[in-house]
Enzyme design. Structure first.
Site, short mmCIF file in Angstrom:
data_model
loop_
_atom_site.label_atom_id
_atom_site.label_comp_id
_atom_site.label_asym_id
_atom_site.label_seq_id
_atom_site.Cartn_x
_atom_site.Cartn_y
_atom_site.Cartn_z
N GLY A 152 2.16 67.95 -48.24
CA GLY A 152 1.71 68.56 -46.99
C GLY A 152 1.71 70.08 -47.09
N ASP A 153 2.80 70.62 -47.66
CA ASP A 153 2.91 72.08 -47.78
C ASP A 153 1.79 72.62 -48.67
OD1 ASP A 153 5.13 71.89 -46.24
OD2 ASP A 153 6.57 72.05 -47.90
N SER A 182 4.75 63.07 -50.04
CA SER A 182 5.97 63.84 -49.81
C SER A 182 5.65 65.07 -48.98
CB SER A 182 6.59 64.26 -51.14
OG SER A 182 5.81 65.31 -51.69
N LYS A 183 6.71 65.69 -48.50
CA LYS A 183 6.54 66.90 -47.69
C LYS A 183 5.83 67.98 -48.50
CE LYS A 183 9.53 70.28 -45.36
NZ LYS A 183 8.56 71.31 -45.52
N ARG A 184 6.10 67.99 -49.80
CA ARG A 184 5.48 69.00 -50.66
C ARG A 184 3.95 68.89 -50.68
NH1 ARG A 184 7.91 68.04 -55.72
NH2 ARG A 184 9.53 67.00 -54.51
#
Ligand code: GLU
Length: 509
Positions: free
Chosen positions: A266-267, A262-264
């Protein structure tokens, strides 16, 4: 029977930035098309106007330009099967919805959202299907006059697919084999809405795959549950003979732990999940992209190619042409592929090494100009050739090489502690070396180096200490390339200037 021409499509919905998983899907379609001398189609599935996001289509197109994956047909390219944007194909879908209604494969349903809500409250796990449809308000349950009256009064309706229960549906999937489900688990999916006169994803997707003569549907695992419905739709239209072969790609998993990427993730771990930076038009949020984070498109492609497939040996680094040769859909794994972003950093390093110095220099040049460095291109290329092996990203070249372009502004504490520990001694080395170099008949490194070595030996000085003290004055730290490569690059005047300036500012005793 003659072999069918391979035609595949990438069919994103413009609902936001293209996720990296979507890029992998597109890549596999591209490789498969190229490998079979087939066509790679780009279709925009924008029939859900509620989810439309301005700029998303342009973003997707720009992403593929950056990645170097070209479509043969589609939005922005053209072709014989257009238009390729579904919102421009309304009339086509209407005709096919009509066909299903006329053949008794679909029906009109007039239930309001409130009525559906009430049914859901009344029946646990309510599903609009063979067991419930006759309790609902639709063209199967209502008398014809009432249906006509509702239509005449302009009552909104949806068209639902009439799913016959108890039928075994077989999906042929190249990666998963034969997937069999019983149609009783499916609901009567909405295919069309009179309110906006638009089909839903399922209908538009099937009609277009048929009309665009798609031979293989290669897409993410999340679409596997829709495949039986798609098979039934092909049948309802009488298009069994041209039914595409399916291949549902494995999920992309988090770098660590369970679940899908998920994008999280990556963050949290510091890597992008989008090809390009995305500026959300609603919230103004910015999500980082591989391009802006200085990844090479070749590295991203190579990395993605191996997320769910491998060539059957240890080979990891492959050109796009090699991937086209080696790719094999039937060798793709069912199991999810872990998104090991550290591997991508490694690929980036490898591609920096293997790309032409001039290409890397072209990427480095704007970073130099930004800092006011007006070095000519041939000289930037020279630095790149000397130093590119030491970085994972082009932008890291600045920190690694800035002393090629400018004299040190400060001197690294640790290096001083080590090589300027006895300032009087170190200063003597450097001062005398400067005098020697100044009066040397030659300056080019290849000739100067043996002379300097002889001179140090004659003085019975420790070579390491002399050369490292000298290095600190030129670089500002005990790092960098072979010292005579640096002096060659900056020239005699700058060499002496830097060393003598250090003698002025560094402690003498
Ligand atoms: N529009 C769908 C998507 O956004 C396409 C799925 C498919 O390939 O059938 O991924």
């Amino acid at each position: 029977m003659t072999e069918r021409r391979v035609r595949v499509r990438f069919a994103p919905s413009p609902t936001g930035p293209l996720h990296i998983g979507g890029v992998r899907t597109a890549l596999y379609n591209y490789l498969f098309a190229r490998q079979h001398g087939g066509d790679f189609i780009f279709r925009i599935e924008d029939t859900d106007s509620n989810r439309f996001v301005p700029g998303a289509e342009e973003y997707i197109i720009e992403s593929f330009q950056w990645l170097g994956l070209a479509f043969d047909e589609g939005v922005g390219v053209g072709g014989d099967h257009g238009p390729y944007r579904q919102s421009e194909r309304r009339d086509i879908y209407k005709k096919y919805v009509q066909q299903l209604l006329e053949n008794g494969k679909a029906y009109m349903a007039f239930d309001t959202p409130e009525e559906l809500e009430a049914k859901r409250a009344e029946i646990a796990n309510f599903q609009y299907d063979a067991t419930t449809r006759m309790q609902m308000r639709n063209s199967l349950s209502l008398p014809k006059e009432e249906v006509d009256a509702l239509l005449a009064s302009g009552h909104q309706y949806v068209v639902r697919f009439l799913i016959e229960p108890g039928v075994e549906v077989h999906v042929h999937d190249i990666i998963r084999g034969e997937v069999v489900i019983n149609s009783s688990v499916l609901d009567d999916k909405v295919l069309y809405k009179s309110a906006d006169e638009l089909p839903t994803y399922h209908l538009a997707n099937i009609v277009d795959d048929h009309l665009m003569e798609v031979s293989h549907v290669i897409r993410g695992e999340e679409w596997l549950p829709s495949a039986p419905l798609h098979v039934l739709l092909y049948r309802a239209f009488g298009w069994e003979d041209t039914m595409p072969t399916f291949a549902h790609l494995p999920l992309l998993l988090k770098p660590e732990g369970n679940g899908k990427l998920s994008k999280r993730d990556g963050d949290r771990l510091g890597f992008p999940v989008f090809p390009l930076e995305w500026h959300d038009p609603k919230t103004g949020d910015i999500s980082s992209g591989y391009r802006e984070k200085d990844y090479l498109p070749e590295a991203v492609i190579n990395f993605l190619a191996l997320l769910g497939w491998n060539p059957g040996n240890d080979q990891e680094k492959m050109t796009l042409d090699e991937m086209v040769q080696l790719f094999d859909l039937s060798r793709c794994s069912k199991a999810g592929a872990r998104f090991d972003y550290k591997k991508l950093v490694w690929f980036n390093h490898e591609y920096i090494l293997s790309k032409d110095d001039a290409d890397i220099a072209a990427l480095f040049e704007p970073m130099l100009r930004e800092r006011g460095i007006e070095e000519p291109m041939e000289r930037i290329i020279k630095v790149v050739s000397l130093m590119k092996g030491r970085v994972n990203f082009v932008h890291e070249l600045w920190d690694t090489c800035c002393y090629f372009f400018q004299a040190p502004e400060a001197y690294d504490e640790k290096s001083l502690k080590k090589w300027w520990k006895e300032p009087a001694v170190a200063s003597t080395y450097v001062r005398e070396l400067c005098d020697f170099i100044e009066h040397s008949p030659v300056f080019a490194g290849a000739e100067l180096e043996p002379l300097v070595m002889e001179w140090i030996a004659a003085k019975e000085w420790p070579v390491g200490k002399v050369m490292n003290a000298f290095r600190v004055t030129l670089v500002g730290a005990a790092v960098g390339p072979h010292i005579f490569e640096l002096t060659d690059y900056i020239g005699k005047e700058e060499t002496l200037h830097r060393a003598r300036r250090a003698l002025e500012v560094l402690p003498e005793a």
